[in-house]
Design a protein around this motif. Structure first.
Motif, PDB file in Angstrom:
ATOM      1  N   SER A 199       0.847  -1.200   0.000  1.00  0.00           N
ATOM      2  CA  SER A 199       0.000   0.000   0.000  1.00  0.00           C
ATOM      3  C   SER A 199       0.875   1.240   0.000  1.00  0.00           C
ATOM      4  O   SER A 199       2.046   1.187   0.376  1.00  0.00           O
ATOM      5  CB  SER A 199      -0.937   0.026   1.222  1.00  0.00           C
ATOM      6  OG  SER A 199      -0.201   0.235   2.409  1.00  0.00           O
ATOM      7  N   GLN A 200       0.307   2.343  -0.434  1.00  0.00           N
ATOM      8  CA  GLN A 200       0.976   3.636  -0.369  1.00  0.00           C
ATOM      9  C   GLN A 200      -0.084   4.724  -0.289  1.00  0.00           C
ATOM     10  O   GLN A 200      -1.119   4.647  -0.942  1.00  0.00           O
ATOM     11  CB  GLN A 200       1.916   3.848  -1.557  1.00  0.00           C
ATOM     12  CG  GLN A 200       1.301   3.678  -2.921  1.00  0.00           C
ATOM     13  CD  GLN A 200       2.326   3.892  -4.033  1.00  0.00           C
ATOM     14  OE1 GLN A 200       3.324   4.600  -3.874  1.00  0.00           O
ATOM     15  NE2 GLN A 200       2.090   3.298  -5.179  1.00  0.00           N
ATOM     16  N   GLN A 201       0.197   5.710   0.537  1.00  0.00           N
ATOM     17  CA  GLN A 201      -0.744   6.798   0.753  1.00  0.00           C
ATOM     18  C   GLN A 201       0.038   8.106   0.858  1.00  0.00           C
ATOM     19  O   GLN A 201       0.954   8.219   1.667  1.00  0.00           O
ATOM     20  CB  GLN A 201      -1.529   6.599   2.051  1.00  0.00           C
ATOM     21  CG  GLN A 201      -2.313   5.313   2.135  1.00  0.00           C
ATOM     22  CD  GLN A 201      -2.957   5.136   3.509  1.00  0.00           C
ATOM     23  OE1 GLN A 201      -2.989   6.060   4.322  1.00  0.00           O
ATOM     24  NE2 GLN A 201      -3.461   3.951   3.764  1.00  0.00           N
ATOM     25  N   PHE A 207       7.902   2.879   5.314  1.00  0.00           N
ATOM     26  CA  PHE A 207       8.809   4.023   5.336  1.00  0.00           C
ATOM     27  C   PHE A 207       8.125   5.210   4.674  1.00  0.00           C
ATOM     28  O   PHE A 207       7.167   5.061   3.916  1.00  0.00           O
ATOM     29  CB  PHE A 207      10.143   3.711   4.661  1.00  0.00           C
ATOM     30  CG  PHE A 207      10.040   3.351   3.190  1.00  0.00           C
ATOM     31  CD1 PHE A 207      10.257   4.307   2.211  1.00  0.00           C
ATOM     32  CD2 PHE A 207       9.733   2.062   2.795  1.00  0.00           C
ATOM     33  CE1 PHE A 207      10.166   3.997   0.860  1.00  0.00           C
ATOM     34  CE2 PHE A 207       9.638   1.724   1.453  1.00  0.00           C
ATOM     35  CZ  PHE A 207       9.852   2.696   0.476  1.00  0.00           C
ATOM     36  N   VAL A 208       8.619   6.402   4.984  1.00  0.00           N
ATOM     37  CA  VAL A 208       8.099   7.642   4.411  1.00  0.00           C
ATOM     38  C   VAL A 208       9.095   8.137   3.375  1.00  0.00           C
ATOM     39  O   VAL A 208      10.308   8.118   3.601  1.00  0.00           O
ATOM     40  CB  VAL A 208       7.878   8.702   5.510  1.00  0.00           C
ATOM     41  CG1 VAL A 208       7.425  10.021   4.907  1.00  0.00           C
ATOM     42  CG2 VAL A 208       6.856   8.204   6.530  1.00  0.00           C
ATOM     43  N   THR A 209       8.568   8.590   2.244  1.00  0.00           N
ATOM     44  CA  THR A 209       9.448   8.972   1.154  1.00  0.00           C
ATOM     45  C   THR A 209       8.802  10.060   0.296  1.00  0.00           C
ATOM     46  O   THR A 209       7.594  10.311   0.402  1.00  0.00           O
ATOM     47  CB  THR A 209       9.765   7.741   0.269  1.00  0.00           C
ATOM     48  OG1 THR A 209      10.614   8.127  -0.804  1.00  0.00           O
ATOM     49  CG2 THR A 209       8.494   7.132  -0.292  1.00  0.00           C
ATOM     50  N   SER A 210       9.600  10.677  -0.550  1.00  0.00           N
ATOM     51  CA  SER A 210       9.073  11.600  -1.548  1.00  0.00           C
ATOM     52  C   SER A 210       8.927  10.891  -2.894  1.00  0.00           C
ATOM     53  O   SER A 210       8.765  11.538  -3.925  1.00  0.00           O
ATOM     54  CB  SER A 210       9.996  12.810  -1.691  1.00  0.00           C
ATOM     55  OG  SER A 210      11.276  12.400  -2.128  1.00  0.00           O
ATOM     56  N   THR A 211       8.970   9.566  -2.868  1.00  0.00           N
ATOM     57  CA  THR A 211       8.828   8.740  -4.063  1.00  0.00           C
ATOM     58  C   THR A 211       7.450   8.094  -4.089  1.00  0.00           C
ATOM     59  O   THR A 211       6.924   7.690  -3.047  1.00  0.00           O
ATOM     60  CB  THR A 211       9.902   7.637  -4.088  1.00  0.00           C
ATOM     61  OG1 THR A 211      11.191   8.248  -4.129  1.00  0.00           O
ATOM     62  CG2 THR A 211       9.738   6.733  -5.299  1.00  0.00           C
ATOM     63  N   ILE A 212       6.874   7.995  -5.278  1.00  0.00           N
ATOM     64  CA  ILE A 212       5.623   7.265  -5.453  1.00  0.00           C
ATOM     65  C   ILE A 212       5.884   6.109  -6.426  1.00  0.00           C
ATOM     66  O   ILE A 212       6.591   6.266  -7.426  1.00  0.00           O
ATOM     67  CB  ILE A 212       4.487   8.182  -5.968  1.00  0.00           C
ATOM     68  CG1 ILE A 212       3.169   7.428  -5.972  1.00  0.00           C
ATOM     69  CG2 ILE A 212       4.809   8.759  -7.328  1.00  0.00           C
ATOM     70  CD1 ILE A 212       1.957   8.311  -6.178  1.00  0.00           C
ATOM     71  N   VAL A 217       4.724   4.358   2.520  1.00  0.00           N
ATOM     72  CA  VAL A 217       4.797   3.128   1.724  1.00  0.00           C
ATOM     73  C   VAL A 217       4.916   1.925   2.659  1.00  0.00           C
ATOM     74  O   VAL A 217       5.729   1.925   3.586  1.00  0.00           O
ATOM     75  CB  VAL A 217       6.010   3.163   0.766  1.00  0.00           C
ATOM     76  CG1 VAL A 217       6.104   1.868  -0.041  1.00  0.00           C
ATOM     77  CG2 VAL A 217       5.902   4.352  -0.179  1.00  0.00           C
ATOM     78  N   LYS A 218       4.110   0.889   2.363  1.00  0.00           N
ATOM     79  CA  LYS A 218       4.221  -0.388   3.085  1.00  0.00           C
ATOM     80  C   LYS A 218       4.619  -1.474   2.098  1.00  0.00           C
ATOM     81  O   LYS A 218       4.158  -1.471   0.961  1.00  0.00           O
ATOM     82  CB  LYS A 218       2.907  -0.725   3.786  1.00  0.00           C
ATOM     83  CG  LYS A 218       2.514   0.281   4.875  1.00  0.00           C
ATOM     84  CD  LYS A 218       1.234  -0.115   5.577  1.00  0.00           C
ATOM     85  CE  LYS A 218       0.886   0.901   6.669  1.00  0.00           C
ATOM     86  NZ  LYS A 218      -0.358   0.540   7.398  1.00  0.00           N
ATOM     87  N   TYR A 219       5.451  -2.387   2.546  1.00  0.00           N
ATOM     88  CA  TYR A 219       5.992  -3.411   1.666  1.00  0.00           C
ATOM     89  C   TYR A 219       6.126  -4.725   2.417  1.00  0.00           C
ATOM     90  O   TYR A 219       6.114  -4.763   3.650  1.00  0.00           O
ATOM     91  CB  TYR A 219       7.366  -2.989   1.135  1.00  0.00           C
ATOM     92  CG  TYR A 219       8.386  -2.792   2.247  1.00  0.00           C
ATOM     93  CD1 TYR A 219       9.209  -3.838   2.671  1.00  0.00           C
ATOM     94  CD2 TYR A 219       8.499  -1.572   2.903  1.00  0.00           C
ATOM     95  CE1 TYR A 219      10.113  -3.665   3.713  1.00  0.00           C
ATOM     96  CE2 TYR A 219       9.394  -1.386   3.938  1.00  0.00           C
ATOM     97  CZ  TYR A 219      10.196  -2.435   4.335  1.00  0.00           C
ATOM     98  OH  TYR A 219      11.081  -2.268   5.360  1.00  0.00           O
ATOM     99  N   GLU A 220       6.286  -5.807   1.673  1.00  0.00           N
ATOM    100  CA  GLU A 220       6.558  -7.105   2.269  1.00  0.00           C
ATOM    101  C   GLU A 220       7.332  -7.962   1.295  1.00  0.00           C
ATOM    102  O   GLU A 220       7.250  -7.779   0.070  1.00  0.00           O
ATOM    103  CB  GLU A 220       5.268  -7.809   2.693  1.00  0.00           C
ATOM    104  CG  GLU A 220       4.360  -8.202   1.559  1.00  0.00           C
ATOM    105  CD  GLU A 220       3.087  -8.884   2.065  1.00  0.00           C
ATOM    106  OE1 GLU A 220       2.788  -8.750   3.258  1.00  0.00           O
ATOM    107  OE2 GLU A 220       2.406  -9.546   1.236  1.00  0.00           O
ATOM    108  N   ARG A 221       8.067  -8.895   1.852  1.00  0.00           N
ATOM    109  CA  ARG A 221       8.862  -9.800   1.016  1.00  0.00           C
ATOM    110  C   ARG A 221       7.979 -10.914   0.477  1.00  0.00           C
ATOM    111  O   ARG A 221       7.158 -11.472   1.188  1.00  0.00           O
ATOM    112  CB  ARG A 221      10.025 -10.379   1.831  1.00  0.00           C
ATOM    113  CG  ARG A 221      10.999 -11.222   1.008  1.00  0.00           C
ATOM    114  CD  ARG A 221      12.226 -11.581   1.815  1.00  0.00           C
ATOM    115  NE  ARG A 221      13.090 -12.468   1.083  1.00  0.00           N
ATOM    116  CZ  ARG A 221      13.991 -12.082   0.188  1.00  0.00           C
ATOM    117  NH1 ARG A 221      14.150 -10.801  -0.038  1.00  0.00           N
ATOM    118  NH2 ARG A 221      14.746 -12.954  -0.439  1.00  0.00           N
TER     119      ARG A 221
END
Length: 215
Positions: free
Chosen positions: A74-76, A146-151, A210-214
Motif C-alpha cells: 500500500s501507499q498513501q 517508510f516515508v518517502t518523496s517517491t511514489i 509506503v508499506k511493503y513485504e517480502r
C-alpha cells in the motif's frame, strides 16, 4: 650435600629433554590453528559478502524500489510535516551556510532531518535561501513501512511525489511559492525574507507512506 659437575650436567640434560616435546607440541598446535584460520578465511569472507548482499540496507532498498522479491502492499500520500526554522539559522549574507542535521520527524521507521539552510547564489540568477531535507529510513527484511518523496507506479517503476511546501513567517503571513521548489528542496528568494525578524515555518502535505513485504 655436594653435587658434582657431571651430576649437574646430567640434571640439565634431563630438563631440556623433557621440555623439548612440550615446546614442539605448542608449536604444532599454533601451526594447526593458523592453517585452519587460513583455510576458513575465504569461507568467512564469502558468507559475510552473501549476508551483506542479502541483508544490508542498500540491498533491501534496491530490492524494494525495483520490486525484486518485494511487493508494495500500500501507499498513501498522507504524511504531513511541519517544522520551524529559528531566525538564528536563517542566512543573512551571501555564502552563509548552517549545517543543522536537526531531527524533525521520527515515525514509520523513518527519520527526517532539516539538513541544511544556506544562502544560494547561482550564476546569473537571483539569490535564494536554500533549504534541504534528508530522509533516513530503516528497511526491515520481511516487511515494514517508510516515508518517502517517491511514489511507486505500475510495471515496477517509480517517480517523485510532485507537491510543494507552504512556508510562512511567525506573524502568520504566507510567503509566495517559488516554482523551483521540490518536495525535498526549497528555494526562497532572499527578497521575500527582507524585514523578516522572526522565524520561518514550513508545512508539507503529501509525503508518501509506503508499506511493503517480502514475497
Amino acid at each position: 650435600m655436594v653435587v658434582s659437575q657431571s651430576e649437574t650436567k646430567e640434571v640439565m640434560m634431563k630438563v631440556n629433554i623433557r621440555s623439548y616435546p612440550l615446546n614442539r607440541m605448542m608449536s604444532t598446535r599454533n601451526l594447526t590453528a593458523l592453517l585452519i584460520a587460513f583455510m576458513l578465511t575465504p569461507l568467512i569472507l564469502t558468507i559475510h559478502a552473501m549476508l551483506q548482499q542479502r541483508y544490508s540496507q542498500s540491498a533491501i532498498e534496491d530490492n524494494i524500489f525495483s520490486q525484486n522479491r518485494y511487493r508494495i502492499t500500500s501507499q498513501q500520500q498522507s504524511i504531513k510535516l511541519e517544522f520551524r526554522i529559528d531566525p538564528a539559522y536563517i542566512p543573512r549574507k551571501p555564502g552563509e551556510v548552517f549545517h543543522l542535521h536537526k531531527l524533525i520527524y521520527n515515525h514509520h521507521h523513518t527519520k527526517i532531518y532539516l539538513e541544511t539552510v544556506a544562502w544560494y547564489n547561482p550564476p546569473k540568477n537571483s539569490d535564494n535561501i536554500y533549504i534541504t531535507l534528508k530522509f533516513d529510513p530503516t528497511y526491515l527484511y520481511s516487511k515494514g513501512s517508510f516515508v518517502t518523496s517517491t511514489i511507486f507506479k505500475e510495471e515496477h517503476s517509480y517517480g517523485d511525489v510532485m507537491f510543494l511546501p507552504t512556508y510562512y513567517a511567525d506573524d502568520g503571513s504566507v510567503i509566495p511559492i517559488n516554482d523551483g521548489n521540490s518536495s525535498r528542496e526549497v528555494f526562497i528568494p532572499t527578497e521575500q525574507l527582507e524585514g523578516l525578524n522572526g522565524g520561518l515555518t514550513l508545512k508539507y502535505e503529501g509525503f508518501n507512506l509506503v508499506k511493503y513485504e517480502r514475497e
